[in-house]
Design a protein around this motif. Structure first.
Motif, mmCIF file in Angstrom:
data_model
loop_
_atom_site.group_PDB
_atom_site.id
_atom_site.type_symbol
_atom_site.label_atom_id
_atom_site.label_comp_id
_atom_site.label_asym_id
_atom_site.label_seq_id
_atom_site.Cartn_x
_atom_site.Cartn_y
_atom_site.Cartn_z
ATOM 1 N N PHE A 38 22.613 10.430 -1.817
ATOM 2 C CA PHE A 38 23.946 10.067 -1.326
ATOM 3 C C PHE A 38 24.905 10.108 -2.518
ATOM 4 N N GLY A 39 25.604 11.227 -2.635
ATOM 5 C CA GLY A 39 26.530 11.393 -3.754
ATOM 6 C C GLY A 39 25.787 11.404 -5.073
ATOM 7 N N PHE A 40 26.103 10.421 -5.927
ATOM 8 C CA PHE A 40 25.439 10.327 -7.226
ATOM 9 C C PHE A 40 24.232 9.391 -7.192
ATOM 10 N N PHE A 41 23.902 8.877 -6.005
ATOM 11 C CA PHE A 41 22.855 7.866 -5.916
ATOM 12 C C PHE A 41 21.708 8.345 -5.028
ATOM 13 N N ASP A 42 20.507 7.883 -5.377
ATOM 14 C CA ASP A 42 19.315 8.126 -4.567
ATOM 15 C C ASP A 42 18.958 6.853 -3.819
ATOM 16 N N GLN A 43 18.595 7.024 -2.567
ATOM 17 C CA GLN A 43 18.176 5.881 -1.755
ATOM 18 C C GLN A 43 16.772 6.144 -1.234
ATOM 19 N N ILE A 44 15.945 5.118 -1.240
ATOM 20 C CA ILE A 44 14.557 5.260 -0.785
ATOM 21 C C ILE A 44 14.525 5.645 0.692
ATOM 22 N N ASP A 45 13.729 6.653 1.016
ATOM 23 C CA ASP A 45 13.574 7.113 2.393
ATOM 24 C C ASP A 45 12.412 6.346 3.035
ATOM 25 N N SER A 46 12.732 5.191 3.567
ATOM 26 C CA SER A 46 11.695 4.295 4.099
ATOM 27 C C SER A 46 10.917 4.935 5.240
ATOM 28 N N LYS A 47 11.588 5.743 6.036
ATOM 29 C CA LYS A 47 10.931 6.362 7.196
ATOM 30 C C LYS A 47 9.839 7.336 6.743
ATOM 31 N N SER A 48 10.152 8.186 5.767
ATOM 32 C CA SER A 48 9.151 9.155 5.306
ATOM 33 C C SER A 48 8.027 8.458 4.539
ATOM 34 N N ILE A 49 8.362 7.381 3.810
ATOM 35 C CA ILE A 49 7.330 6.613 3.103
ATOM 36 C C ILE A 49 6.351 6.006 4.101
ATOM 37 N N ARG A 50 6.888 5.421 5.173
ATOM 38 C CA ARG A 50 6.042 4.804 6.192
ATOM 39 C C ARG A 50 5.148 5.852 6.870
ATOM 40 N N SER A 51 5.747 6.976 7.204
ATOM 41 C CA SER A 51 4.994 8.042 7.874
ATOM 42 C C SER A 51 3.859 8.552 6.989
ATOM 43 N N HIS A 52 4.159 8.787 5.719
ATOM 44 C CA HIS A 52 3.133 9.300 4.808
ATOM 45 C C HIS A 52 2.071 8.232 4.527
ATOM 46 N N GLY A 53 2.506 6.977 4.367
ATOM 47 C CA GLY A 53 1.563 5.893 4.126
ATOM 48 C C GLY A 53 0.566 5.747 5.267
ATOM 49 N N LEU A 54 1.059 5.800 6.496
ATOM 50 C CA LEU A 54 0.181 5.693 7.664
ATOM 51 C C LEU A 54 -0.805 6.849 7.722
ATOM 52 N N LYS A 55 -0.336 8.035 7.368
ATOM 53 C CA LYS A 55 -1.211 9.221 7.380
ATOM 54 C C LYS A 55 -2.348 9.067 6.360
ATOM 55 N N MET A 56 -2.012 8.627 5.146
ATOM 56 C CA MET A 56 -3.036 8.482 4.121
ATOM 57 C C MET A 56 -4.009 7.352 4.468
ATOM 58 N N ILE A 57 -3.499 6.273 5.055
ATOM 59 C CA ILE A 57 -4.365 5.167 5.483
ATOM 60 C C ILE A 57 -5.378 5.669 6.502
ATOM 61 N N LYS A 58 -4.912 6.515 7.428
ATOM 62 C CA LYS A 58 -5.803 7.069 8.446
ATOM 63 C C LYS A 58 -6.779 8.073 7.846
ATOM 64 N N ASP A 59 -6.272 8.995 7.025
ATOM 65 C CA ASP A 59 -7.112 10.059 6.468
ATOM 66 C C ASP A 59 -8.212 9.512 5.571
ATOM 67 N N LEU A 60 -7.893 8.462 4.799
ATOM 68 C CA LEU A 60 -8.872 7.917 3.853
ATOM 69 C C LEU A 60 -9.573 6.672 4.386
ATOM 70 N N ASP A 61 -9.253 6.287 5.621
ATOM 71 C CA ASP A 61 -9.874 5.115 6.244
ATOM 72 C C ASP A 61 -9.726 3.878 5.360
ATOM 73 N N ILE B 42 0.838 -1.200 0.000
ATOM 74 C CA ILE B 42 0.000 0.000 0.000
ATOM 75 C C ILE B 42 0.873 1.249 0.000
ATOM 76 N N GLU B 43 1.873 1.300 0.879
ATOM 77 C CA GLU B 43 2.696 2.508 0.988
ATOM 78 C C GLU B 43 3.508 2.748 -0.286
ATOM 79 N N GLU B 44 3.965 1.692 -0.930
ATOM 80 C CA GLU B 44 4.704 1.852 -2.193
ATOM 81 C C GLU B 44 3.798 2.399 -3.282
ATOM 82 N N ASN B 45 2.552 1.914 -3.336
ATOM 83 C CA ASN B 45 1.593 2.414 -4.318
ATOM 84 C C ASN B 45 1.305 3.899 -4.098
ATOM 85 N N ILE B 46 1.222 4.298 -2.867
ATOM 86 C CA ILE B 46 0.869 5.679 -2.549
ATOM 87 C C ILE B 46 1.955 6.661 -2.988
#
Length: 535
Positions: free
Chosen positions: A391-414, A372-376
């Protein structure tokens, strides 16, 4: 005298790893009866049907308690194939059609009629030819029962979703041994006129002695078509009522356990948009979308409004957003904030500040085997490079912000789920739709296109989604273009409603306009009538 029942489910209980999802639920359906089954997403309807059809998910998780009887005989259905053998059929909400096959081939799939030929007489039935004449005749009969004027040799690929639904139904009523038909949200993708035709067809089917279990969220359809109604809430049986002993408001309150207030934009909240600037200007716009072609529309979208787009199936209303977003080939001029939008390029449309919630959530809207959080966040990650750490020339997924935003949308949209890591494929249809909306909102668009936003969503969730759209519009000033087959829905939340007929704008009305004018526009008769009066 004891009443005869096609189906009896007695004291059904089911738990998943200690979580009880059905609690002593009983359901009885008579021959020739249309029995409505209601409940919010998560009420237990899908689990009850999974038990009836012997779905593997039931038997691989410990089975269930209770008894199931078909024609007063106790059964233990272990697979959908066994269910079909004893006369249980299902019209699925999500289509089970083969796009490359024609209508006859889909309707007769796995039940093909064959005939002998010279080779098969020598070598056996495996070399029989298909008897296409007899198959076409059976398919034509099923299609005619539903009053659908499609040719049986037409391919399924490219048909509007409304017509695909009728093909699903035709396949089930073609089966010779069917005793009970389960209709799972059959009108979710249909316009009001198509839904009325389906109601008539259901009554014809029931009159032949076939029982129908009608799962729906459209309560007015329950009152129109059903004989009896069973309501589930939180896995429990709330009530079983005769149609004449209930009404829409009563059923709504039984379903959600609270009073439902109809969403409506009060006149005091509506802004006078006559002098507002256009944020989106559409001129001579054409879209080559099979079954929903747009044939040169002219339309202005005012900044900060909710513009509704309505009309009958096949008239082009669905094609507008699909064309602007580059899903289907388009020509013409689309200007966003005064700048020409590059057509036929979905990425550019998203970068420009547009977002889209498609009517085809499984085909276009979701990555079904991702969480769900990846889809969002996935679209925003690709278009805006958000939810990433550099990180330098590379991008790394920010799992913490993804989780935080995913939980917020799950709550907001029930969103009813086990958590943000649950696979989207395992959500109910209504909750999958909410994930689509969450993904679009994460882009923080200037203009949000939503096509059939409440398709397959129960009445409680429908109110939540419509209220959310009003809130986004009112508090954030987000411009929303909402396409819907539900005219009442459009009239509840929109500032203006454009009705599309034969691929063009028949007219634009205020939500408070007369029912007569909406009806004339949807029938393509409005301009003809008023042009005659002008003469």
């Amino acid at each position: 005298m004891q009443e005869k029942y096609v189906l009896q489910m007695k004291n059904i209980e089911k738990d998943y790893f200690g979580n009880k999802v059905l609690k002593s639920v009983s359901l009885s359906v008579k021959p020739g009866e249309i029995h409505a089954l209601l409940g919010e997403n998560g009420a237990g309807k899908s689990t009850l049907m999974n038990i009836l059809f012997g779905m593997p998910v039931i038997h691989s998780t410990g089975g269930f308690d209770g008894e199931v009887f078909i024609d007063a005989k106790k059964v233990d259905v272990k697979s959908p194939k066994e269910a079909m053998k004893i006369g249980i059929g299902m019209v699925h909400q999500e289509f089970m059609l083969v796009p490359g096959f024609n209508l006859t081939e889909n309707i007769k799939l796995n039940r093909e009629i064959t005939k002998k030929n010279l080779l098969s007489k020598i070598s056996g039935n495996s070399l029989n030819f298909l008897d296409r004449k007899k198959m076409d005749k059976d398919a034509r009969k099923a299609l005619d029962t539903l009053e659908i004027g499609l040719d049986e040799w037409a391919k399924v690929a490219g048909l509007p979703v409304g017509y695909m639904q009728f093909v699903e139904i035709a396949r089930e009523i073609d089966k010779s041994n069917v005793k009970l038909l389960v209709f799972d949200e059959p009108t979710a993708v249909l316009t009001e006129s198509e839904a009325d035709n389906l109601m008539k067809s259901m009554k014809k089917i029931a009159a032949s002695g076939i029982a129908i279990l009608f799962i729906t969220h459209r309560l007015d359809e329950v009152i129109k078509a059903a004989d009896n109604v069973t309501v589930l809430r939180d896995g429990e049986l709330v009530a079983t009522r005769k149609k004449e002993d209930t009404n829409v408001l009563d059923l709504a309150e039984l379903m959600v356990g609270r009073k439902i207030k109809v969403t409506n934009k009060l006149e005091d909240d509506k802004k006078n948009r006559k002098d507002h600037e256009s944020i989106l200007s559409i001129k001579n716009f054409r879209v080559n979308m099979p079954g929903e072609a747009v044939k040169g529309i002219e339309l202005e979208v005012k900044k900060g409004e909710i513009l509704g787009i309505g009309g009958l199936a096949g008239q082009g209303k669905v094609g507008i957003a699909n064309g602007i977003m580059g899903i289907y080939e388009s020509t013409g001029e689309v200007r966003l904030r005064g700048e020409n939008l590059k057509l036929n390029n979905t990425r550019e449309a998203l970068k420009s500040g547009l977002a889209f919630v498609s009517e085809d959530r499984r085909g276009v809207g979701l990555l079904l085997d991702s969480s769900i959080e990846e889809n969002i966040v996935v679209t925003t990650m690709q278009i805006k490079n958000e939810f990433l750490n550099r990180f330098g020339f590379f991008d790394q997924i920010d799992s913490k912000s993804i989780r935080s935003h995913g939980l917020k949308m799950i709550k907001d949209l029930d969103i009813r789920c086990t958590g943000p890591t649950q696979l989207t494929r395992r959500l109910s249809g209504g909750n999958q739709q909410k994930v689509c909306i969450a993904r679009a909102l994460t882009l923080e668009p200037d203009v949000l296109f939503v096509s059939e936003p409440t398709r397959g969503i129960d009445i409680g969730a429908k109110k939540l989604v419509l209220d959310l759209l009003v809130k986004l519009n009112k508090e954030l000033g987000m411009t929303i273009v909402m396409t819907s087959s539900e005219l009442a829905e459009l009239r509840a939340v929109c500032d203006r409603i454009a009705i599309i007929s034969e691929g063009k704008v028949e007219g634009i009305l205020e939500p408070s306009a007369r029912d007569r004018d909406f009806g004339l526009m949807m029938a393509g008769e409005y301009r003809k009538m008023y042009s005659k009066e002008a003469l």
